[in-house]
Scaffold this motif. Structure first.
Motif, PDB file in Angstrom:
ATOM      1  N   ILE A 520       0.844  -1.183   0.000  1.00 60.99           N
ATOM      2  CA  ILE A 520       0.000   0.000   0.000  1.00 60.99           C
ATOM      3  C   ILE A 520       0.881   1.235   0.000  1.00 60.99           C
ATOM      4  CG2 ILE A 520      -2.004  -1.042   1.105  1.00 60.99           C
ATOM      5  CD1 ILE A 520      -1.061   0.017   3.750  1.00 60.99           C
ATOM      6  N   LYS A 521       0.318   2.370  -0.450  1.00 55.87           N
ATOM      7  CA  LYS A 521       1.100   3.601  -0.564  1.00 55.87           C
ATOM      8  C   LYS A 521       1.319   4.261   0.784  1.00 55.87           C
ATOM      9  CE  LYS A 521      -0.407   4.610  -5.288  1.00 55.87           C
ATOM     10  NZ  LYS A 521      -1.114   5.571  -6.168  1.00 55.87           N
ATOM     11  N   ALA A 522       0.335   4.137   1.692  1.00 53.30           N
ATOM     12  CA  ALA A 522       0.453   4.755   3.020  1.00 53.30           C
ATOM     13  C   ALA A 522      -0.473   4.029   3.972  1.00 53.30           C
ATOM     14  CB  ALA A 522       0.091   6.240   2.960  1.00 53.30           C
ATOM     15  N   LEU A 523      -0.094   3.995   5.244  1.00 51.66           N
ATOM     16  CA  LEU A 523      -0.935   3.371   6.252  1.00 51.66           C
ATOM     17  C   LEU A 523      -2.096   4.306   6.589  1.00 51.66           C
ATOM     18  CD1 LEU A 523       1.740   1.939   8.696  1.00 51.66           C
ATOM     19  CD2 LEU A 523       0.346   0.648   7.082  1.00 51.66           C
ATOM     20  N   PRO A 524      -3.330   3.803   6.573  1.00 55.50           N
ATOM     21  CA  PRO A 524      -4.467   4.659   6.955  1.00 55.50           C
ATOM     22  C   PRO A 524      -4.426   4.947   8.447  1.00 55.50           C
ATOM     23  CG  PRO A 524      -5.200   2.398   6.644  1.00 55.50           C
ATOM     24  CD  PRO A 524      -3.760   2.433   6.229  1.00 55.50           C
ATOM     25  N   LEU A 525      -4.715   6.197   8.821  1.00 59.16           N
ATOM     26  CA  LEU A 525      -4.651   6.604  10.219  1.00 59.16           C
ATOM     27  C   LEU A 525      -6.016   7.026  10.728  1.00 59.16           C
ATOM     28  CD1 LEU A 525      -1.406   8.800  10.325  1.00 59.16           C
ATOM     29  CD2 LEU A 525      -1.629   6.325  10.538  1.00 59.16           C
ATOM     30  N   THR A 526      -6.217   6.845  12.017  1.00 58.30           N
ATOM     31  CA  THR A 526      -7.362   7.446  12.679  1.00 58.30           C
ATOM     32  C   THR A 526      -7.025   8.902  12.967  1.00 58.30           C
ATOM     33  OG1 THR A 526      -6.579   6.988  14.919  1.00 58.30           O
ATOM     34  CG2 THR A 526      -7.804   5.235  13.820  1.00 58.30           C
ATOM     35  N   SER A 527      -8.008   9.658  13.434  1.00 53.17           N
ATOM     36  CA  SER A 527      -7.744  11.064  13.727  1.00 53.17           C
ATOM     37  C   SER A 527      -6.788  11.231  14.899  1.00 53.17           C
ATOM     38  CB  SER A 527      -9.056  11.790  14.041  1.00 53.17           C
ATOM     39  OG  SER A 527      -9.625  11.265  15.219  1.00 53.17           O
ATOM     40  N   HIS A 528      -6.574  10.168  15.669  1.00 52.66           N
ATOM     41  CA  HIS A 528      -5.634  10.221  16.793  1.00 52.66           C
ATOM     42  C   HIS A 528      -4.234   9.763  16.396  1.00 52.66           C
ATOM     43  CE1 HIS A 528      -9.091  10.069  19.966  1.00 52.66           C
ATOM     44  NE2 HIS A 528      -9.112  11.141  19.208  1.00 52.66           N
ATOM     45  N   GLY A 529      -4.042   9.524  15.116  1.00 49.48           N
ATOM     46  CA  GLY A 529      -2.707   9.204  14.639  1.00 49.48           C
ATOM     47  C   GLY A 529      -2.321   7.746  14.743  1.00 49.48           C
ATOM     48  N   LYS A 530      -3.281   6.867  14.979  1.00 54.06           N
ATOM     49  CA  LYS A 530      -2.986   5.435  15.081  1.00 54.06           C
ATOM     50  C   LYS A 530      -3.386   4.723  13.790  1.00 54.06           C
ATOM     51  CE  LYS A 530      -3.881   5.467  20.067  1.00 54.06           C
ATOM     52  NZ  LYS A 530      -4.602   4.814  21.173  1.00 54.06           N
ATOM     53  N   VAL A 531      -2.823   3.522  13.580  1.00 53.89           N
ATOM     54  CA  VAL A 531      -3.178   2.747  12.396  1.00 53.89           C
ATOM     55  C   VAL A 531      -4.644   2.340  12.489  1.00 53.89           C
ATOM     56  CG1 VAL A 531      -2.781   0.597  11.146  1.00 53.89           C
ATOM     57  CG2 VAL A 531      -0.847   1.885  12.036  1.00 53.89           C
ATOM     58  N   ASP A 532      -5.379   2.574  11.407  1.00 55.89           N
ATOM     59  CA  ASP A 532      -6.800   2.256  11.360  1.00 55.89           C
ATOM     60  C   ASP A 532      -6.976   0.828  10.827  1.00 55.89           C
ATOM     61  OD1 ASP A 532      -9.542   2.068  10.770  1.00 55.89           O
ATOM     62  OD2 ASP A 532      -9.684   4.237  10.545  1.00 55.89           O
ATOM     63  N   LYS A 533      -7.197  -0.125  11.749  1.00 55.58           N
ATOM     64  CA  LYS A 533      -7.288  -1.536  11.366  1.00 55.58           C
ATOM     65  C   LYS A 533      -8.526  -1.811  10.514  1.00 55.58           C
ATOM     66  CE  LYS A 533      -3.583  -3.050  13.486  1.00 55.58           C
ATOM     67  NZ  LYS A 533      -3.624  -3.999  14.607  1.00 55.58           N
ATOM     68  N   SER A 534      -9.621  -1.125  10.789  1.00 59.52           N
ATOM     69  CA  SER A 534     -10.828  -1.366   9.992  1.00 59.52           C
ATOM     70  C   SER A 534     -10.623  -0.960   8.543  1.00 59.52           C
ATOM     71  CB  SER A 534     -12.018  -0.611  10.592  1.00 59.52           C
ATOM     72  OG  SER A 534     -11.811   0.787  10.539  1.00 59.52           O
ATOM     73  N   GLU A 535      -9.878   0.137   8.321  1.00 60.96           N
ATOM     74  CA  GLU A 535      -9.589   0.558   6.954  1.00 60.96           C
ATOM     75  C   GLU A 535      -8.659  -0.438   6.266  1.00 60.96           C
ATOM     76  OE1 GLU A 535     -10.644   3.032   4.804  1.00 60.96           O
ATOM     77  OE2 GLU A 535     -12.212   3.059   6.325  1.00 60.96           O
ATOM     78  N   LEU A 536      -7.705  -0.996   7.025  1.00 56.05           N
ATOM     79  CA  LEU A 536      -6.810  -2.004   6.445  1.00 56.05           C
ATOM     80  C   LEU A 536      -7.608  -3.219   5.979  1.00 56.05           C
ATOM     81  CD1 LEU A 536      -3.713  -1.954   8.837  1.00 56.05           C
ATOM     82  CD2 LEU A 536      -3.821  -1.135   6.487  1.00 56.05           C
ATOM     83  N   ASN A 537      -8.596  -3.625   6.766  1.00 48.72           N
ATOM     84  CA  ASN A 537      -9.417  -4.767   6.357  1.00 48.72           C
ATOM     85  C   ASN A 537     -10.223  -4.458   5.105  1.00 48.72           C
ATOM     86  OD1 ASN A 537      -8.661  -6.674   8.297  1.00 48.72           O
ATOM     87  ND2 ASN A 537     -10.070  -5.836   9.812  1.00 48.72           N
ATOM     88  N   LYS A 538     -10.692  -3.207   4.980  1.00 51.56           N
ATOM     89  CA  LYS A 538     -11.396  -2.808   3.759  1.00 51.56           C
ATOM     90  C   LYS A 538     -10.456  -2.845   2.557  1.00 51.56           C
ATOM     91  CE  LYS A 538     -14.709   0.245   6.111  1.00 51.56           C
ATOM     92  NZ  LYS A 538     -15.134   1.660   6.284  1.00 51.56           N
ATOM     93  N   ILE A 539      -9.225  -2.379   2.773  1.00 52.12           N
ATOM     94  CA  ILE A 539      -8.234  -2.408   1.688  1.00 52.12           C
ATOM     95  C   ILE A 539      -7.990  -3.840   1.239  1.00 52.12           C
ATOM     96  CG2 ILE A 539      -5.791  -2.024   1.162  1.00 52.12           C
ATOM     97  CD1 ILE A 539      -5.936   0.461   2.976  1.00 52.12           C
ATOM     98  N   TYR A 540      -7.874  -4.746   2.214  1.00 52.38           N
ATOM     99  CA  TYR A 540      -7.620  -6.137   1.840  1.00 52.38           C
ATOM    100  C   TYR A 540      -8.835  -6.741   1.140  1.00 52.38           C
ATOM    101  CZ  TYR A 540      -6.369 -11.008   1.849  1.00 52.38           C
ATOM    102  OH  TYR A 540      -6.093 -12.284   1.441  1.00 52.38           O
ATOM    103  N   GLN A 541     -10.045  -6.378   1.583  1.00 51.55           N
ATOM    104  CA  GLN A 541     -11.249  -6.884   0.930  1.00 51.55           C
ATOM    105  C   GLN A 541     -11.284  -6.442  -0.527  1.00 51.55           C
ATOM    106  OE1 GLN A 541     -14.011  -8.900   2.234  1.00 51.55           O
ATOM    107  NE2 GLN A 541     -14.108  -9.016   0.005  1.00 51.55           N
ATOM    108  N   ASN A 542     -10.950  -5.184  -0.783  1.00 48.25           N
ATOM    109  CA  ASN A 542     -10.896  -4.693  -2.164  1.00 48.25           C
ATOM    110  C   ASN A 542      -9.815  -5.414  -2.951  1.00 48.25           C
ATOM    111  OD1 ASN A 542     -12.941  -2.868  -1.648  1.00 48.25           O
ATOM    112  ND2 ASN A 542     -11.540  -1.203  -1.118  1.00 48.25           N
TER     113      ASN A 542
END
Length: 1121
Positions: A520-542
């Motif tokens: 991936i080009k960049a790790l998705p972040l939450t507004s608190h600056g942490k890795v967004d695991k739910s977005e990673l799962n969406k990326i993998y689903q796509n």
């Protein structure tokens, strides 16, 4: 001791020192407040709140704002009431914030003044206006309405919880994840009562990642020890500058603010958008300012990228003294060593804590010797020692203390505790369960991971965070993340192509090796600056969905099957078992420009290579022709190709009396047409403030859409007084002349139903002036109206103003602007998306058509005067040269044409190097350039007289947006999400980034000479300066496809206003200076047309088959949400 008391002590010592800096990163110098100013504003706010808030034991006040220069004063003003502040994120889903406000039983909310409209629209009916605005402080107070004072039963209902969980699932805010039921361990002793006066400092909520969010009420006595101890550890002095990196809803922001403000140091604040831009952020922190203390999550630090970290953040000459990392697992030392220069002296700390015991619990400083070359690379970083007043215990599953081995952390202390949800009292010495597991070794704690990150795989149990650390320990991995998908697959996300999986097999046991590596080009972040695991799962689903069809087709038959699957997938038709006709055209089958971009990208992913010219074929040809086009690129064997020549090509349709000629199609009946003779004085308006006036004395287009009339300047007429030459007579039906000033009025001089009412310059507390919209008329076109209207206002008394617009029904209509009566209708050969333009003489309109023809119609009766044939669809809207009278128009045949409609000839045509011309050309006077944008991603500057290319810029992504010029620049939007700006000599000056494709064309007006306006598919309407800096942005309720329109009227208090339409049919009237909502209405259908305004009339097309004319007027009503 309270937070505000600590700040007051510091301010008494450092009153003249700078307390807060605000850098907008827009080229202007940052602003600052001294401690004296901060306290002065805070005292004013405190007095205001004490006067207007009937607290009755309620000591909590909400704060709905973005960080800015006033933030410290706002927080201190609330604390000094005394009351607890409760930050509410303007960007959070309204369902989550509503739950938070109800559950917290907030009675009062302070709202940042320029966020009032956003607040009103998000929480309609929940709050009443309680008082006037405090202008110099920038806040307005709202009070919970009486009908909503007892809402906790509703909050706790099952339905509300289900809706809330859905909202939380869509929220990209991250707090430390906690179990839904927090276990509490207590020691013997007394109790702390939440009702104890002055006890609370602030109220937050957890993210609700594992369930419904929990409310956390934090007493001063819990957070103050944190502030005091960290000041000592970091050795903070009045010479330090700290950065407000954390959002207000994340409790580390409290540490950042008050470690600075209780020490006489400075706090630096930047807009939230800048925090997402690594280059701009690093320049603000370490070039323009000199930040000495930075607290951040490891993921947020990684966002800078290795280059910036090495060259700036951890360079030898960096200003950064302290780097404190917390909120996530600490980075492996190998990675940190690769970032940190040998000569860098920055002290680096590992912080650990949970929101339920706000904020940090432990701290560990990384020894300097760890970074030496000869130090062992497998050195584990412990969590460190407990902070002042904090008690840390490790317990096993039975609750017994763990002195060596693994267990879960519990945190608390005699006074280090918070109130959760409905807790009223808490036993002193309460210990909170964290859900975090550690290994205890020689009295030191080493983080193993969260309980919810433990998985069992191949019969073995381990923590996914350990795998992430092992991957980061490899030299070639800069940043990565791990997810346990569904749970069935272990997925590693990495930023760079590497041999990561092969290398990992050498360092982790077989059961811990990931199933798959996803780049991936960049790790998705939450507004608190942490890795967004739910977005990673969406990326993998796509990724999974695309991979199932992404292996290169083995032959033409498989390609055809997969192409049909993609077609249905993108159009949302996977559930439709009906087959796809070979003649189906993408845009006729429910597609639009954005879906076409996605379809194009999916096809190129499928075949594994670029397919030149594919985008234009998708937009204008059948699925069979798309298939044939791909075959030509993908398979070289002739026996696998269908006979391309046998595919039905687009044929010109229409009147049976057409004869084909080389350059145009001539109608047999053409000679018999009666053509109006002479010149007509008129004004014409079209989308984006394109203004055209002709036949006074001398007239030509100027940059910024002004027209020179003799020696007088003619500005945009819509809602403007028009300065006109004396030879322009009054228009009895539509205008009145006063001192040679032309103003739109109602027909027959009757009082206009939209006439302005008398409104006080400053509204009282009870009433406010509001702009309203209502339908004046609507005209049925029988099919979708995606074209934008052309409005022509003749000067002759006997002629009325008219609207000209085409639709998917193949018809062009001329409609009376005042009455909505259809003057004439003309059917063309196919659907019409091209917007009409008027000829130099005023006798003709010119419009493109899907049948490949450019039609020249008589203004008087709609009869066809001439047609010119291109070789493909014409969606481009024409532009007319005011001096030469030449018509310039593009076609999907990849050419732009210069037509002389009077000689009925093509003067020149230019091939645009492989890209269809969808948008309208833009003609500029000084220098005399014609600008053309293509779907092949090319911006061309052309000599309008000869058709020769002057310069070109290759953007590589499709350009649906039409170029627009100012006196210095030409600007154009792109589907890559950027607005690009060039000088007239072709030098790129800047690009402005949004979070979605930009189909909207930039609007540049003489009313706002230094600003431009445009929309994006990220649902925002943007206003930026000519230097490319964001001035304001407004969030609409859906994507903004059309081009905004700027206007002004003395009937609307002479404000400079902006009209824009979102695709959900919302018509927005905004204040052009600050982006606040002045009025809004909704049409009953989607809208891709752009609005045009004249007088108090707004005209726009709609996909419910109608053209609408809306009246704008001012009305007074009680000021209530």
């Amino acid at each position: 001791m309270t937070l505000q008391e600590l700040v007051n002590q510091a301010a008494s010592l450092y009153s003249d020192r700078k307390a807060v800096w605000f850098d907008e990163c827009n080229g202007k110098p940052p602003t600052f407040y001294t401690y004296a100013t901060v306290l002065e504003l805070a005292v004013d706010l405190t007095a205001f709140l004490r006067k207007h808030c009937d607290q009755q034991g309620k000591w909590e006040i909400g704060l709905f704002c973005y960080p800015g220069i006033n933030l410290p004063s706002w927080i201190l003003g609330i604390l000094q009431v005394p009351a607890a502040y409760s930050p509410i994120d303007p960007d959070a889903p309204s369902m989550l914030s509503t739950y938070f406000m109800k559950k917290s039983n907030l009675q009062y909310i302070l709202v940042e003044n320029d966020k009032i409209n956003k607040f009103r629209m998000s929480y309609v009916g929940y709050f009443d206006h309680n008082s006037s605005t405090i202008e110099h402080i920038g806040l307005t107070l709202f009070q919970m309405s009486s009908s909503n004072t007892n809402l906790n039963p509703e909050v706790d209902s099952a339905k509300s919880k289900d809706e809330l969980l859905e909202a939380v699932g869509n929220l990209q805010t991250g707090c430390t994840v906690f179990p839904d039921q927090t276990e509490v361990k207590t020691s013997e002793g007394g109790y702390m009562d939440i009702g104890q006066k002055y006890s609370l400092a602030y109220i937050l909520h957890t993210s609700g990642t594992t369930g419904i969010p929990k409310i956390v009420r934090v007493p001063h006595q819990c957070i103050v020890p944190n502030i005091q101890h960290l000041k000592s550890i970091f050795e903070i002095t009045q010479d330090d500058m700290l950065f407000l990196a954390s959002p207000l809803t994340f409790d580390p922001s409290v540490v950042e603010l008050f470690v600075a403000l209780t020490s006489g140091a400075s706090i630096l604040v930047v807009p939230n958008t800048i925090k997402m831009m690594p280059v701009e952020l690093s320049a603000a922190l370490f070039c323009r300012q000199h930040v000495t203390v930075l607290q951040a999550t490891p993921t947020l630090l990684r966002r800078f990228g290795a280059h910036i970290i090495k060259a700036t953040v951890l360079s030898p000459n960096t200003s950064l003294r302290v780097l404190a990392l917390g909120g996530e697992a600490f980075p492996v030392l190998n990675l940190l060593k690769s970032w940190k220069h040998k000569e860098n002296k920055t002290r680096i700390f590992n912080l650990y804590g949970i929101t339920e015991v706000s904020s940090w619990a432990t701290c560990y400083e990384i020894p300097e010797e760890v970074f030496s070359d000869d130090f062992r690379t497998d050195f584990p970083v412990p969590l460190g020692s407990p902070l002042l007043g904090t008690k840390v215990e490790v317990r096993d599953a039975n609750g017994s203390a763990v002195l060596e081995g693994e267990g879960q952390i519990f945190i608390g202390g005699e006074e280090r505790f918070c109130f959760l949800d409905d807790e009223i009292t808490v036993p002193l010495g309460t210990m909170r369960e964290t859900g975090d597991f550690v290994r205890v070794q020689n009295t030191k704690l080493f983080f193993l991971g969260r309980k919810d990150n433990q998985i069992k795989r191949h019969g073995k149990r381990f923590n996914t965070e350990c795998l992430q650390q092992a991957a980061e320990d490899l030299c070639q991995v800069e940043a990565c993340a791990v997810t346990w998908y569904q749970p069935e697959k272990l997925i590693l996300f990495d930023l760079e192509e590497s041999e990561t999986l092969k290398e990992l097999q050498k360092h982790v046991p077989a059961y811990a090796v990931p199933d798959e590596l996803v780049l991936i080009k960049a790790l998705p972040l939450t507004s608190h600056g942490k890795v967004d695991k739910s977005e990673l799962n969406k990326i993998y689903q796509n990724h999974l969905n695309s991979r199932r069809r992404d292996s290169k087709p083995s032959g033409a038959e498989e390609l055809w099957e997969r192409l049909q699957y993609l077609w249905k997938s993108v159009l949302g038709l996977l559930g439709d078992s009906t087959g796809i006709s070979k003649d189906a055209v993408f845009l006729y089958s429910g597609g639009d420009s954005l879906k076409a971009v996605r379809f194009h990208d999916e096809i190129e992913m499928l075949v594994g290579k670029d397919v030149p010219g594919l985008f234009e074929v998708i937009l204008s040809r059948s699925i069979e022709e798309v298939y044939q086009h791909i075959l030509k690129i993908l398979f070289s064997d002739e026996d696998q190709l269908l006979n391309y020549d046998s595919v039905l090509k687009r044929k010109v349709s229409g009147n049976s009396g057409e004869e084909f000629h080389e350059k145009y199609i001539k109608l047999k009946s053409e000679k018999g047409l009666k053509v109006a003779s002479g010149l007509i004085s008129f004004i014409a308006l079209s989308r984006g403030n394109h203004f055209f006036s002709m036949n006074f004395a001398k007239s030509f287009m100027q940059p910024r859409n002004t027209a020179q009339v003799g020696a007088e300047l003619l500005q945009q007429p819509s809602f403007l007084h028009l300065v006109t030459p004396s030879i322009m007579k009054s228009h009895a039906q539509g205008y009145k002349m006063e001192n040679r000033i032309l103003t739109p009025i109602n027909k027959a001089n009757k009082p206009d139903c939209c006439s302005v009412q008398q409104v006080h310059a400053e509204c009282s507390h009870a009433t406010t002036a509001e702009l309203a919209l209502r339908v004046r008329w609507k005209a049925n076109t029988r099919k979708c109206v995606d074209a934008s209207p052309l409005v022509i206002i003749p000067s002759k008394e006997e002629l009325s103003a008219s609207v000209y617009v085409g639709s998917h029904s193949h018809a062009v209509q001329a409609i009376d602007l005042d009455l909505g009566e259809i003057r004439w209708e003309k059917n063309l050969g196919d659907r019409i998306e091209s917007s009409a333009c008027v000829s130099k003489c005023g006798n003709f309109i010119v419009v493109g058509c899907y049948d490949g023809l450019v039609y020249v119609l008589q203004v008087a009766d709609g009869e066809v005067y001439w047609t010119f044939a291109t070789k493909d669809t014409v969606k481009s809207s024409a532009v007319v040269g005011p001096s030469s009278g030449l018509v310039y128009i593009g076609s999907h045949d990849q050419h732009v044409y210069a037509l002389d409609i009077y000689k009925k000839a093509c003067i020149w045509k230019l091939h645009c190097e492989g890209g269809a011309v969808f948008s309208s050309p833009c003609l500029n006077s000084f220098p005399h350039h014609l600008y053309v944008a293509t779907l092949g991603g090319l911006l061309l500057a052309v000599n309008p007289l000869t058709g020769n290319k002057i310069w070109k810029s290759i953007l590589r992504k499709p350009l649906f947006s039409s170029p627009h010029c100012s006196d210095k620049y030409v600007c154009v939007g792109c589907v890559d999400g950027n607005l690009y700006c060039y000088t007239h000599s072709g030098e790129k000056v800047w690009q402005f980034s949004t979070n979605g494709p930009v189909f909207s064309s930039p609007c540049i007006s003489s009313l706002t000479k230094q600003e431009m306006f445009f929309g994006s598919h990220d649902c925002f309407i943007y206003c930026c300066s000519m230097e490319g800096n964001l001035l304001w942005k407004f969030e609409a309720t859906s994507s903004v496809y059309g081009t905004p329109f700027i206007f002004q009227s003395d009937e609307l208090k002479n404000k400079i206003l902006l009209a824009a339409v979102s695709t959900d049919g919302k018509v927005w009237i905004l204040n052009a200076k600050n982006g606040t909502v002045e009025g809004v209405d909704k049409l009953p259908g989607e809208v891709f047309s752009s609005p045009v305004v004249w007088g108090t009339k707004l005209v726009v097309g709609c996909r419910n088959d109608y053209v609408y004319c809306l009246d704008l007027y001012i009305k007074e009503k009680e000021e209530q949400l």
